[in-house]
Each structure stands twice: as structure tokens, then as C-alpha cells.
Design a protein around this motif. Structure first.
Motif, PDB file in Angstrom:
ATOM      1  N   PHE A  58      14.201 -12.749  -1.699  1.00 49.24           N
ATOM      2  CA  PHE A  58      13.800 -11.345  -1.640  1.00 49.24           C
ATOM      3  C   PHE A  58      12.290 -11.254  -1.878  1.00 49.24           C
ATOM      4  CE2 PHE A  58      13.075  -7.101  -3.259  1.00 49.24           C
ATOM      5  CZ  PHE A  58      13.927  -6.308  -2.520  1.00 49.24           C
ATOM      6  N   ARG A  59      11.585 -10.610  -0.949  1.00 48.78           N
ATOM      7  CA  ARG A  59      10.136 -10.480  -1.035  1.00 48.78           C
ATOM      8  C   ARG A  59       9.730  -9.036  -0.820  1.00 48.78           C
ATOM      9  NH1 ARG A  59      11.219 -14.573  -2.802  1.00 48.78           N
ATOM     10  NH2 ARG A  59      10.621 -16.660  -2.179  1.00 48.78           N
ATOM     11  N   ALA A  60       8.751  -8.592  -1.591  1.00 46.29           N
ATOM     12  CA  ALA A  60       8.227  -7.242  -1.454  1.00 46.29           C
ATOM     13  C   ALA A  60       6.708  -7.303  -1.544  1.00 46.29           C
ATOM     14  CB  ALA A  60       8.777  -6.342  -2.555  1.00 46.29           C
ATOM     15  N   ILE A  61       6.064  -6.287  -0.995  1.00 42.60           N
ATOM     16  CA  ILE A  61       4.607  -6.178  -1.093  1.00 42.60           C
ATOM     17  C   ILE A  61       4.239  -4.738  -1.432  1.00 42.60           C
ATOM     18  CG2 ILE A  61       4.379  -5.882   1.416  1.00 42.60           C
ATOM     19  CD1 ILE A  61       1.586  -7.310   1.113  1.00 42.60           C
ATOM     20  N   ILE A  62       3.318  -4.603  -2.349  1.00 38.10           N
ATOM     21  CA  ILE A  62       2.759  -3.299  -2.718  1.00 38.10           C
ATOM     22  C   ILE A  62       1.270  -3.368  -2.412  1.00 38.10           C
ATOM     23  CG2 ILE A  62       2.248  -1.683  -4.586  1.00 38.10           C
ATOM     24  CD1 ILE A  62       4.745  -2.732  -6.033  1.00 38.10           C
ATOM     25  N   THR A  63       0.787  -2.413  -1.636  1.00 37.80           N
ATOM     26  CA  THR A  63      -0.643  -2.405  -1.305  1.00 37.80           C
ATOM     27  C   THR A  63      -1.310  -1.099  -1.713  1.00 37.80           C
ATOM     28  OG1 THR A  63      -0.279  -1.521   0.924  1.00 37.80           O
ATOM     29  CG2 THR A  63      -0.331  -3.930   0.691  1.00 37.80           C
ATOM     30  N   ARG A  64      -2.569  -1.211  -2.014  1.00 40.30           N
ATOM     31  CA  ARG A  64      -3.483  -0.088  -2.172  1.00 40.30           C
ATOM     32  C   ARG A  64      -4.735  -0.447  -1.389  1.00 40.30           C
ATOM     33  NH1 ARG A  64      -2.502   4.192  -6.331  1.00 40.30           N
ATOM     34  NH2 ARG A  64      -4.583   4.797  -5.754  1.00 40.30           N
ATOM     35  N   TYR A 132       8.781  -9.637   4.553  1.00 39.49           N
ATOM     36  CA  TYR A 132       9.052  -8.785   3.397  1.00 39.49           C
ATOM     37  C   TYR A 132      10.328  -7.985   3.607  1.00 39.49           C
ATOM     38  CZ  TYR A 132       4.130  -9.819   2.676  1.00 39.49           C
ATOM     39  OH  TYR A 132       2.926 -10.468   2.522  1.00 39.49           O
ATOM     40  N   ASP A 133      11.026  -7.730   2.501  1.00 43.82           N
ATOM     41  CA  ASP A 133      12.191  -6.845   2.506  1.00 43.82           C
ATOM     42  C   ASP A 133      11.751  -5.398   2.335  1.00 43.82           C
ATOM     43  OD1 ASP A 133      14.843  -8.612   2.235  1.00 43.82           O
ATOM     44  OD2 ASP A 133      13.185  -9.595   1.194  1.00 43.82           O
ATOM     45  N   ILE A 134      10.746  -5.196   1.496  1.00 46.05           N
ATOM     46  CA  ILE A 134      10.220  -3.849   1.247  1.00 46.05           C
ATOM     47  C   ILE A 134       8.699  -3.904   1.265  1.00 46.05           C
ATOM     48  CG2 ILE A 134      10.063  -1.905  -0.346  1.00 46.05           C
ATOM     49  CD1 ILE A 134      12.690  -2.683  -1.561  1.00 46.05           C
ATOM     50  N   TYR A 135       8.111  -2.933   1.939  1.00 45.26           N
ATOM     51  CA  TYR A 135       6.654  -2.740   1.924  1.00 45.26           C
ATOM     52  C   TYR A 135       6.406  -1.367   1.324  1.00 45.26           C
ATOM     53  CZ  TYR A 135       2.108  -1.278   3.808  1.00 45.26           C
ATOM     54  OH  TYR A 135       0.841  -0.781   3.949  1.00 45.26           O
ATOM     55  N   HIS A 136       5.675  -1.334   0.212  1.00 44.39           N
ATOM     56  CA  HIS A 136       5.280  -0.069  -0.410  1.00 44.39           C
ATOM     57  C   HIS A 136       3.778   0.088  -0.224  1.00 44.39           C
ATOM     58  CE1 HIS A 136       4.588   2.324  -4.391  1.00 44.39           C
ATOM     59  NE2 HIS A 136       4.431   3.071  -3.333  1.00 44.39           N
ATOM     60  N   GLY A 137       3.390   0.926   0.728  1.00 43.32           N
ATOM     61  CA  GLY A 137       1.989   1.260   0.936  1.00 43.32           C
ATOM     62  C   GLY A 137       1.650   2.457   0.071  1.00 43.32           C
ATOM     63  N   ASP A 138       1.016   2.214  -1.057  1.00 40.60           N
ATOM     64  CA  ASP A 138       0.730   3.267  -2.024  1.00 40.60           C
ATOM     65  C   ASP A 138      -0.601   3.937  -1.681  1.00 40.60           C
ATOM     66  OD1 ASP A 138       1.160   4.837  -4.256  1.00 40.60           O
ATOM     67  OD2 ASP A 138       0.262   3.392  -5.623  1.00 40.60           O
ATOM     68  N   GLU A 139      -0.611   5.262  -1.693  1.00 40.27           N
ATOM     69  CA  GLU A 139      -1.748   6.052  -1.196  1.00 40.27           C
ATOM     70  C   GLU A 139      -2.101   5.546   0.200  1.00 40.27           C
ATOM     71  OE1 GLU A 139      -2.663   8.795  -2.239  1.00 40.27           O
ATOM     72  OE2 GLU A 139      -1.875   8.764  -4.278  1.00 40.27           O
ATOM     73  N   SER A 140      -1.089   5.472   1.017  1.00 39.77           N
ATOM     74  CA  SER A 140      -1.188   4.814   2.322  1.00 39.77           C
ATOM     75  C   SER A 140      -2.186   5.466   3.271  1.00 39.77           C
ATOM     76  CB  SER A 140       0.189   4.769   2.984  1.00 39.77           C
ATOM     77  OG  SER A 140       0.681   6.080   3.179  1.00 39.77           O
ATOM     78  N   THR A 141      -2.367   6.776   3.201  1.00 35.90           N
ATOM     79  CA  THR A 141      -3.285   7.388   4.160  1.00 35.90           C
ATOM     80  C   THR A 141      -4.739   7.013   3.883  1.00 35.90           C
ATOM     81  OG1 THR A 141      -3.425   9.465   2.925  1.00 35.90           O
ATOM     82  CG2 THR A 141      -1.767   9.328   4.696  1.00 35.90           C
TER      83      THR A 141
END
Length: 194
Positions: A58-64, A132-141
């Protein structure tokens, strides 16, 4: 006896977590006012996936957009959250957090969270070697649409191994990809190729 909660979702967070097992809601644009727990809830959606996955890959990524934003919003918190998870599980090695590279590894399940930042055009390419299983683009815009699409293209589905990929974009209005986000998620004015 008192119960010590590791994570207690806000009412807003409950709306995000309710989409977890939906077969149709896999790409989410989740907005709201500043301080509305979007980053916090998104991170715990991923932590939950890491703690309770039945797969060892299980892999996830969180980006800012900026590294400093990533530190203040996610990296500082995952360190203390990791400590609390270790304490709750009675295993001091249950969650290991490193800053170089920014990564949280969940030893019991083998799950991983990669923390990334995309300040400049092309920075998304640093994160394209993993699935990735989940990509969370935080403050994505605040990121470029090209960066969002580049990373989202690494979210994988594989029904044979019970893998259902998701993208969660959290944001306030405004920023370089605001118009594309509105077009894709609100107006749904996209071509079949898109």
C-alpha cells in the motif's frame, strides 16, 4: 474508563471518510474555508489506509506546492501522530518517519506515505517512479494542473489484488489550477480524452 482517541474526525472529516469505500467516488475535489480540517482529515484518511490495509504494498503520496508548507502542515504532525500510534499499538517501531526522504513507513503492514512538494514545473517527475493507492494533493489549486495530472496518473487500480486507487484534492479557491479544477470537478466540461 476513559477512551484516548488517536483520531476523532470533525463533521467535515466524516464527509470525506464516507467516500472511502465508494465504487464511484474515486476522484474528489474537497474544498472549504481555511482551518476547516481538510489537510488533517486527508492525512488521516491516508493513515487509516496504511494502518488497515490487507496488502503489503500500500502506497500513498501527499503533496503541497512548497516544502515549508509541507513541513508545517504534514511532516511536523506525522511525527507526533506516529509516536501516538506506536504508543497505542505498544510497538515503538510501528511507524517510522524520516525527513530525508520525507516518508512514513508502517512496519506492521508495509504501507508507506511519501511526502512531496512541487514548487516548479517538472517537480512532479520526482514522484512518478512509484504507483500509489491514494494521492492527496493538499491545497491542490496552488500546484500546476500538469503536476496534479502527472501524479494522478500514477494512481493505480487492480481489481485482482483488491486495489482501488483514489485521488483527494483539497483546496481553497484560487491558484494556478483553480479554473481547471472547476472545469473538471464542478462543471464537468471535459472531453473524452481528458
Amino acid at each position: 474508563d476513559a477512551v484516548a482517541w488517536l483520531y476523532l474526525p470533525t463533521p467535515k472529516g466524516v464527509t470525506l471518510h464516507a467516500t472511502r469505500d465508494s465504487p464511484v467516488v474515486t476522484n474528489i475535489l474537497w474544498g472549504g474555508s481555511a482551518g476547516g480540517t481538510k489537510s488533517f482529515s486527508g492525512r488521516w484518511e491516508i493513515i487509516s489506509g496504511c494502518l488497515f490495509t490487507t496488502r503489503d504494498d500500500f502506497r500513498a503520496i501527499i503533496t503541497r506546492r512548497e516544502l515549508e508548507e509541507l513541513r508545517r502542515t504534514h511532516l511536523d504532525d506525522i511525527v507526533s501522530e506516529g509516536r501516538r500510534i506506536c504508543e497505542a499499538l505498544g510497538d515503538k517501531n510501528a511507524v517510522k518517519v524520516t525527513m530525508q526522504p520525507p516518508l512514513a513507513t508502517f512496519e506492521r503492514t508495509g504501507a508507506r506515505i511519501v511526502f512531496g512538494h512541487c514548487l516548479n514545473d517538472g517537480d512532479e517527475e520526482k514522484y512518478l517512479s512509484d504507483d500509489y493507492d491514494i494521492y492527496h494533493g493538499d491545497e491542490s489549486t496552488q500546484m500546476l494542473w500538469k503536476q496534479i495530472v502527472g501524479i494522478q496518473g500514477r494512481v493505480r487500480n487492480a481489481t485482482k489484488i483488491n486495489r482501488s486507487g483514489r485521488m483527494i484534492l483539497t483546496t481553497n479557491p484560487g491558484g494556478p489550477s483553480h479554473d481547471e479544477s472547476v472545469r473538471h470537478f464542478i462543471l464537468k466540461n471535459i472531453t473524452p480524452a481528458e
